[in-house]
Design a protein around this motif. Sequence first.
Motif, short mmCIF file in Angstrom:
data_model
loop_
_atom_site.label_atom_id
_atom_site.label_comp_id
_atom_site.label_asym_id
_atom_site.label_seq_id
_atom_site.Cartn_x
_atom_site.Cartn_y
_atom_site.Cartn_z
N LEU A 121 44.18 19.64 -9.71
CA LEU A 121 45.25 18.77 -10.20
C LEU A 121 45.16 18.60 -11.71
CD1 LEU A 121 45.38 15.95 -7.52
CD2 LEU A 121 47.28 17.39 -8.24
N LEU A 122 43.96 18.38 -12.22
CA LEU A 122 43.78 18.21 -13.66
C LEU A 122 44.12 19.49 -14.41
CD1 LEU A 122 40.55 16.03 -13.61
CD2 LEU A 122 42.86 15.29 -14.27
N ARG A 123 43.94 20.64 -13.78
CA ARG A 123 44.34 21.91 -14.41
C ARG A 123 45.84 22.06 -14.43
NH1 ARG A 123 46.13 25.12 -17.03
NH2 ARG A 123 45.75 27.34 -17.11
N LEU A 124 46.51 21.55 -13.43
CA LEU A 124 47.97 21.63 -13.35
C LEU A 124 48.65 20.68 -14.33
CD1 LEU A 124 50.49 22.71 -11.83
CD2 LEU A 124 50.13 20.87 -10.18
N LEU A 125 48.03 19.57 -14.61
CA LEU A 125 48.64 18.50 -15.39
C LEU A 125 49.21 18.96 -16.75
CD1 LEU A 125 47.45 14.93 -15.42
CD2 LEU A 125 47.95 15.97 -17.59
N PRO A 126 48.47 19.73 -17.59
CA PRO A 126 49.07 20.11 -18.88
C PRO A 126 50.21 21.12 -18.76
CG PRO A 126 46.92 21.13 -18.65
CD PRO A 126 47.09 20.20 -17.49
N LEU A 127 50.40 21.68 -17.58
CA LEU A 127 51.55 22.56 -17.38
C LEU A 127 52.81 21.75 -17.06
CD1 LEU A 127 49.82 25.27 -15.16
CD2 LEU A 127 50.26 25.35 -17.63
N PHE A 129 53.16 18.23 -18.14
CA PHE A 129 53.39 17.21 -19.15
C PHE A 129 52.92 17.72 -20.50
CE2 PHE A 129 52.72 14.96 -15.13
CZ PHE A 129 53.91 14.24 -15.05
N PRO A 130 53.53 17.23 -21.59
CA PRO A 130 53.17 17.74 -22.92
C PRO A 130 51.79 17.26 -23.37
CG PRO A 130 54.78 15.98 -23.11
CD PRO A 130 54.62 16.25 -21.64
N ALA A 131 50.87 18.18 -23.44
CA ALA A 131 49.51 17.83 -23.88
C ALA A 131 49.45 17.69 -25.39
CB ALA A 131 48.53 18.88 -23.40
N SER A 132 50.50 18.08 -26.09
CA SER A 132 50.49 18.01 -27.55
C SER A 132 50.85 16.63 -28.09
CB SER A 132 51.47 19.05 -28.12
OG SER A 132 52.78 18.77 -27.66
N LEU A 161 27.18 21.57 -12.29
CA LEU A 161 27.29 22.34 -13.53
C LEU A 161 28.65 23.02 -13.62
CD1 LEU A 161 25.93 23.41 -16.09
CD2 LEU A 161 25.06 25.31 -14.71
N THR A 162 29.11 23.59 -12.52
CA THR A 162 30.42 24.23 -12.49
C THR A 162 31.53 23.22 -12.77
OG1 THR A 162 29.61 25.87 -10.92
CG2 THR A 162 32.00 25.60 -11.08
N ALA A 163 31.44 22.06 -12.14
CA ALA A 163 32.44 21.01 -12.37
C ALA A 163 32.41 20.54 -13.82
CB ALA A 163 32.21 19.83 -11.42
N GLY A 164 31.23 20.41 -14.38
CA GLY A 164 31.11 19.98 -15.78
C GLY A 164 31.71 20.99 -16.73
N LEU A 165 31.44 22.28 -16.50
CA LEU A 165 32.03 23.32 -17.34
C LEU A 165 33.56 23.35 -17.19
CD1 LEU A 165 29.43 26.18 -16.86
CD2 LEU A 165 29.85 24.83 -18.94
N THR A 166 34.02 23.11 -15.98
CA THR A 166 35.47 23.06 -15.75
C THR A 166 36.08 21.88 -16.50
OG1 THR A 166 35.19 24.09 -13.59
CG2 THR A 166 37.27 22.95 -14.00
N CYS A 167 35.43 20.73 -16.46
CA CYS A 167 35.93 19.56 -17.19
C CYS A 167 35.96 19.83 -18.69
CB CYS A 167 35.06 18.33 -16.90
SG CYS A 167 35.27 17.64 -15.27
N ALA A 168 34.94 20.46 -19.21
CA ALA A 168 34.90 20.79 -20.65
C ALA A 168 36.03 21.76 -21.00
CB ALA A 168 33.55 21.37 -21.02
N THR A 169 36.25 22.74 -20.15
CA THR A 169 37.32 23.70 -20.37
C THR A 169 38.68 23.01 -20.34
OG1 THR A 169 35.99 25.43 -19.34
CG2 THR A 169 38.36 25.84 -19.50
N LEU A 170 38.86 22.08 -19.40
CA LEU A 170 40.13 21.35 -19.32
C LEU A 170 40.36 20.51 -20.57
CD1 LEU A 170 40.12 20.28 -15.57
CD2 LEU A 170 41.62 21.95 -16.66
N LEU A 172 39.31 21.16 -23.56
CA LEU A 172 39.73 22.10 -24.60
C LEU A 172 41.18 22.54 -24.40
CD1 LEU A 172 36.55 24.33 -24.95
CD2 LEU A 172 37.48 22.75 -26.65
N LEU A 173 41.56 22.76 -23.16
CA LEU A 173 42.92 23.16 -22.85
C LEU A 173 43.92 22.07 -23.24
CD1 LEU A 173 44.77 25.27 -21.42
CD2 LEU A 173 44.43 23.95 -19.35
N TYR A 174 43.58 20.82 -22.96
CA TYR A 174 44.47 19.70 -23.27
C TYR A 174 44.64 19.52 -24.78
CZ TYR A 174 44.29 17.73 -18.50
OH TYR A 174 44.40 17.51 -17.15
N THR A 175 43.56 19.75 -25.51
CA THR A 175 43.61 19.46 -26.95
C THR A 175 43.84 20.71 -27.76
OG1 THR A 175 41.20 19.59 -27.07
CG2 THR A 175 42.15 17.43 -26.77
#
Length: 175
Positions: A121-127, A129-132, A161-170, A172-175
């Motif tokens: 869901l968090l990966r879908l969110l910036p697609l 709504f405007p993350a900018s 660890l996988t969830a943490g890396l995913t959160c960090a990636t998200l 970066l994606l949002y910002t």
Amino acid sequence: EQLEEMLEQHCRSPIDVREMLLRIVKYHTPKAGGAQAGGSREKVHNLYDLLLRRLLAGQGGPETDGLAEVLMAMTPDMGPVAANLWGRLLVSLHGRVEKALRDYALGGSESCWPSAGALALLRLLPLLFPASDQRHPVVTPALLLLGQCLSECPVTSGEDLTAGLTCATLMLLYT
């Protein structure tokens, strides 16, 4: 409940689920001029909420892709209702993380990190709504949730660890 029963009866694959949901959305979406557009606004809102909850409960795979596609088709026509439903979902996710952190502090052994469905869901969110935007009623709380997870959730397993890396990636994606 009726939709869940209908999906179980008539759909044999995730592709069937996606097709059925897209047809329901096309028929009932007010802006698409669906035949039931006038009197089904509440049903469409309930369907959107159901899809969010189903995606949250999911573990990934083809069904997740289909649900994401349906949500992407619905969101532009939902207006502020979509933002309200997402906001309510984010409050729920934040509550889950807070409870998991309290339980962990008291000796619980469960992971504090968001589930695979929550991360989808968090990966879908910036697609959707405007993350900018500097401040957004949906994206900003999601960023705060991700930041809290990265700063407070302990890493005790490979899944964490996988969830943490995913959160960090998200983030970066949002910002």
